[in-house]
Design a protein around this motif. Structure first.
Motif, PDB file in Angstrom:
ATOM      1  N   UNK A   1       0.822  -1.209   0.000  1.00  0.00           N
ATOM      2  CA  UNK A   1       0.000   0.000   0.000  1.00  0.00           C
ATOM      3  C   UNK A   1       0.855   1.258   0.000  1.00  0.00           C
ATOM      4  N   UNK A   2       0.266   2.370  -0.460  1.00  0.00           N
ATOM      5  CA  UNK A   2       0.940   3.668  -0.395  1.00  0.00           C
ATOM      6  C   UNK A   2       0.695   4.289   0.976  1.00  0.00           C
ATOM      7  N   UNK A   3       1.097   5.537   1.135  1.00  0.00           N
ATOM      8  CA  UNK A   3       0.986   6.235   2.422  1.00  0.00           C
ATOM      9  C   UNK A   3      -0.465   6.341   2.905  1.00  0.00           C
ATOM     10  N   UNK A   4      -1.401   6.479   1.981  1.00  0.00           N
ATOM     11  CA  UNK A   4      -2.804   6.643   2.362  1.00  0.00           C
ATOM     12  C   UNK A   4      -3.546   5.326   2.502  1.00  0.00           C
ATOM     13  N   UNK A   5      -2.871   4.219   2.238  1.00  0.00           N
ATOM     14  CA  UNK A   5      -3.511   2.918   2.375  1.00  0.00           C
ATOM     15  C   UNK A   5      -4.146   2.379   1.110  1.00  0.00           C
ATOM     16  N   UNK A   6      -3.819   2.970  -0.050  1.00  0.00           N
ATOM     17  CA  UNK A   6      -4.310   2.466  -1.333  1.00  0.00           C
ATOM     18  C   UNK A   6      -3.356   1.385  -1.841  1.00  0.00           C
ATOM     19  N   UNK A   7      -3.902   0.330  -2.398  1.00  0.00           N
ATOM     20  CA  UNK A   7      -3.093  -0.748  -2.946  1.00  0.00           C
ATOM     21  C   UNK A   7      -2.342  -0.244  -4.173  1.00  0.00           C
ATOM     22  N   UNK A   8      -1.003  -0.441  -4.202  1.00  0.00           N
ATOM     23  CA  UNK A   8      -0.198   0.054  -5.323  1.00  0.00           C
ATOM     24  C   UNK A   8       0.656  -1.025  -5.980  1.00  0.00           C
ATOM     25  N   UNK A   9       0.916  -2.129  -5.288  1.00  0.00           N
ATOM     26  CA  UNK A   9       1.807  -3.160  -5.828  1.00  0.00           C
ATOM     27  C   UNK A   9       1.542  -4.466  -5.086  1.00  0.00           C
ATOM     28  N   UNK A  10       2.206  -5.522  -5.555  1.00  0.00           N
ATOM     29  CA  UNK A  10       2.095  -6.793  -4.853  1.00  0.00           C
ATOM     30  C   UNK A  10       3.332  -7.651  -5.081  1.00  0.00           C
ATOM     31  N   UNK A  11       3.484  -8.619  -4.198  1.00  0.00           N
ATOM     32  CA  UNK A  11       4.483  -9.675  -4.331  1.00  0.00           C
ATOM     33  C   UNK A  11       3.716 -10.986  -4.319  1.00  0.00           C
ATOM     34  N   UNK A  12       4.264 -12.009  -4.935  1.00  0.00           N
ATOM     35  CA  UNK A  12       3.567 -13.299  -4.947  1.00  0.00           C
ATOM     36  C   UNK A  12       3.567 -13.933  -3.561  1.00  0.00           C
ATOM     37  N   UNK A  13       4.626 -13.716  -2.787  1.00  0.00           N
ATOM     38  CA  UNK A  13       4.743 -14.164  -1.393  1.00  0.00           C
ATOM     39  C   UNK A  13       5.592 -13.128  -0.667  1.00  0.00           C
ATOM     40  N   UNK A  14       5.694 -13.220   0.654  1.00  0.00           N
ATOM     41  CA  UNK A  14       6.537 -12.284   1.396  1.00  0.00           C
ATOM     42  C   UNK A  14       8.006 -12.438   1.035  1.00  0.00           C
TER      43      UNK A  14
END
Length: 106
Positions: free
Chosen positions: A6-19
């Motif tokens: 998430x970005x600073x405001x809590x909007x989803x911006x990216x992802x990873x397949x796993x941690x």
């Protein structure tokens, strides 16, 4: 299930397949960066600092600096995220970070 960032405001911006995935993707599944330094700092596809994962946030440190980067690995290709993002955690360290500047693909 994908790990959403998430970005600073809590909007989803990216992802990873796993941690532990060494790659990070935009929400359209384009590869945008990787984790070459065995820490939470990501480099972009040119080997420059892209951002840092702090808890569930993908942000840029205010004190970032370029550091030597190993050669960029082979592309993992375009991927799809799975599942839906959970609500973002509280983010108390706002003073030390800013939003990651992500390139938009055509």
């Amino acid at each position: 299930m994908s790990v959403y960032l998430f970005d600073m405001e809590g909007h989803t911006v990216a992802f990873r397949r796993t941690w532990t995935d060494p790659y990070v993707f935009d929400l359209d599944g384009h590869w945008i960066g990787w984790f070459p330094w065995d820490d939470n700092d990501a480099a972009d596809l040119e080997g420059h600092y892209l951002g840092t994962v702090v808890d569930d946030r993908f942000v840029r440190r205010n004190d970032w600096y370029d550091r030597p980067c190993p050669p960029v690995p082979a592309s993992p290709g375009r991927v799809s995220h799975t599942g839906a993002p959970q609500p973002a955690h509280q983010f108390w360290n706002c003073f030390a970070y800013e939003d990651v500047r992500l390139r938009h693909h055509a």
